[in-house]
Scaffold this motif. Structure first.
Motif, PDB file in Angstrom:
ATOM      1  N   ALA A  35       0.833  -1.205   0.000  1.00 49.32           N
ATOM      2  CA  ALA A  35       0.000   0.000   0.000  1.00 49.32           C
ATOM      3  C   ALA A  35       0.869   1.256   0.000  1.00 49.32           C
ATOM      4  O   ALA A  35       0.578   2.242  -0.706  1.00 49.32           O
ATOM      5  CB  ALA A  35      -0.929  -0.012   1.203  1.00 49.32           C
ATOM      6  N   ARG A  36       1.944   1.236   0.771  1.00 52.66           N
ATOM      7  CA  ARG A  36       2.845   2.385   0.836  1.00 52.66           C
ATOM      8  C   ARG A  36       3.518   2.641  -0.518  1.00 52.66           C
ATOM      9  O   ARG A  36       3.594   3.776  -0.997  1.00 52.66           O
ATOM     10  CB  ARG A  36       3.903   2.122   1.917  1.00 52.66           C
ATOM     11  N   LEU A  37       3.981   1.570  -1.163  1.00 47.36           N
ATOM     12  CA  LEU A  37       4.619   1.727  -2.466  1.00 47.36           C
ATOM     13  C   LEU A  37       3.616   2.165  -3.534  1.00 47.36           C
ATOM     14  O   LEU A  37       3.946   2.972  -4.412  1.00 47.36           O
ATOM     15  CB  LEU A  37       5.272   0.406  -2.880  1.00 47.36           C
ATOM     16  N   ALA A  38       2.401   1.626  -3.463  1.00 44.93           N
ATOM     17  CA  ALA A  38       1.369   2.029  -4.426  1.00 44.93           C
ATOM     18  C   ALA A  38       1.079   3.516  -4.324  1.00 44.93           C
ATOM     19  O   ALA A  38       0.885   4.199  -5.351  1.00 44.93           O
ATOM     20  CB  ALA A  38       0.101   1.216  -4.201  1.00 44.93           C
ATOM     21  N   ASP A  39       1.076   4.047  -3.108  1.00 46.07           N
ATOM     22  CA  ASP A  39       0.851   5.488  -2.915  1.00 46.07           C
ATOM     23  C   ASP A  39       1.971   6.300  -3.554  1.00 46.07           C
ATOM     24  O   ASP A  39       1.727   7.351  -4.174  1.00 46.07           O
ATOM     25  CB  ASP A  39       0.759   5.814  -1.416  1.00 46.07           C
ATOM     26  N   VAL A  40       3.214   5.827  -3.421  1.00 45.71           N
ATOM     27  CA  VAL A  40       4.351   6.527  -4.006  1.00 45.71           C
ATOM     28  C   VAL A  40       4.254   6.505  -5.527  1.00 45.71           C
ATOM     29  O   VAL A  40       4.457   7.528  -6.205  1.00 45.71           O
ATOM     30  CB  VAL A  40       5.691   5.916  -3.535  1.00 45.71           C
TER      31      VAL A  40
END
Length: 448
Positions: free
Chosen positions: A436-441
């Motif tokens: 989820a964190r990488l998808a946001d980036v």
């Protein structure tokens, strides 16, 4: 308009993108290109044509046969048969060309056309490009006795089943199996081959009506198979897809055994028999890290390719490897097949169970499948995914956090404006959080 051929032939909505006219034109062009490249040199060419059970296969196969015969190619009609069965008979019958009408695991309204060269191997990109380029060009049509003839090959199922059974080394008597045929091309030959090898078979989703292929059944819908295995007290269950080129399994408790686990079981079996070339198995970058770790722990190398069974096949052919596959259940055993073969895979797993007197869950226990989370990030400029500094830094941070206990993979979609973010970790919660964190980036940095 983009390239007509995709990673597995020409596929689309039947009578929408994929029309009878297109099927005819493709077949004529294929005959011309292969003929000019010497495939038909010195003899009258012969093609075999097979279908899965989609109703649209009736008019599309008629168009393919019309195109081939109008170009002077004799045609043997195989009827409903798995893609690997068409590939096998292309070689066994000495045909110059094989054609399969199927959209594999896609919903019923879709269909596809797959061409196979002599020996039952997939065409390379250069030949596909040449076929596409030559479509609808003027040509001199044969007349009289030079046009192709059409015959049915009524023993296709028996010949293919005999080939499959011939790969089994042990009597499968005493093994109770549920086989989900996806109401597809293996609805007859799948149960027959397993029974002929000695297994007790409960066939489900084996009553195709032209409309129900892949409909809530098969390798993309495992719920019915899981219930049936438990209800019938079966030792194992196998789920095929519409054209039976892939196979997933279910153990006696109804737990899923995926393509990576099946590949691990077969890799160990082949290595034990001295049949695993270079003690190496070919997989894709999407294979679970647990599979890679298990194989390396057993002294087996893992060669990873891009996602897609054609890339696995290319690596196997180039380097001579005897086993490869994908997490989705495409398993390729090059001693017996030129493509993924779901019924062959099921038989080889059963053969291993008979040889070891072990259950499928005991055999699959060789690997610990790490939790894997895959997120699609749409609406982004995928071409910048590999070059953006902020994205690269975020990936590096995630990899440092995971260490040897997980991994990160960012992959550009081949057909859509999106980036796929895949994370594996020791727990699902950690994998989901990092993904989820990488998808946001990715969403923030690469937005269109």
């Amino acid at each position: 308009m983009g390239r007509l051929f995709g990673t597995d032939g020409v596929r689309g909505l039947a009578n929408g993108r994929l029309t009878a006219e297109l099927a005819l034109d493709l077949s004529v062009s294929a005959a011309h290109v292969l003929g000019e490249r010497g495939t038909f040199a010195g003899h009258r060419p012969v093609a075999v044509v097979g279908t899965d059970t989609r109703v649209s296969g009736e008019f599309l196969s008629a168009a393919v046969v019309a195109g081939l015969t109008s170009a002077g190619v004799d045609v043997l009609i195989l009827g409903d048969l798995p893609t690997p069965g068409v590939a096998y008979l292309t070689g066994a019958l000495g045909a110059d060309l094989g054609v399969m009408l199927s959209a594999s695991h896609n919903p019923m309204p879709d269909n596809g056309i797959k061409f196979l060269a002599r020996g039952g191997v997939k065409l390379d990109d250069a030949i596909e490009d040449a076929i596409e380029k030559r479509m609808q060009e003027p040509w001199e049509r044969p007349i009289g006795g030079d046009v192709g003839r059409i015959r049915r090959h009524p023993t296709a199922i028996e010949e293919y089943a005999a080939h499959l059974v011939g790969t089994v080394s042990h009597d499968l008597s005493g093994l109770r199996v549920v086989l989900d045929c996806a109401n597809g091309a293996a609805s007859v030959v799948g149960p027959k081959a397993l029974r002929d090898a000695g297994a007790e078979v409960i066939a489900i989703a084996a009553e195709p009506d032209g409309l129900n292929i892949n409909d809530g059944c098969g390798s993309t819908h495992l719920d019915g198979l899981q219930r049936a295995v438990v209800e019938h007290g079966a030792d194992v269950g196998f789920a095929l897809d519409g054209d039976a080129d892939r196979c997933l399994a279910v153990d006696a408790r109804g737990e899923v055994v995926d393509g990576d686990q099946i590949l691990a079981v077969l890799a160990l079996a082949l290595r034990e028999r001295g049949e695993l070339h270079a003690d190496t198995v070919v997989a894709t970058v999407m294979s679970n890290l647990g599979f890679v770790q298990a194989m390396r722990g057993a002294g087996i190398g893992v060669l990873q390719t891009k996602v897609g069974d054609r890339y696995v096949l290319e690596a196997m052919k180039t380097l001579g490897h005897t086993l490869g596959g994908e997490q989705s259940g495409h398993v390729i055993m090059s001693r017996h097949a030129t493509t993924g073969d779901g019924v062959l895979t099921a038989l080889q797993v059963l053969d291993r169970m008979a040889a070891t007197s072990a259950s499928i869950d005991e055999l699959a226990g060789v690997m610990n499948r790490l939790p894997q989370v895959l997120l699609n990030v749409p609406g982004v400029d995928k071409s910048r995914a590999d070059d953006d500094f902020v994205v690269a830094a975020a990936v590096a941070e995630a990899e440092a956090e995971l260490g040897d206990s997980g991994r990160v993979l960012l992959r550009q979609s081949g057909t859509e404006p999106l980036v796929r973010v895949m994370v594996e970790a020791s727990s699902h919660a950690q994998a989901a959080s990092i993904a989820a964190r990488l998808a946001d980036v990715v969403r923030a940095q690469l937005a269109l």
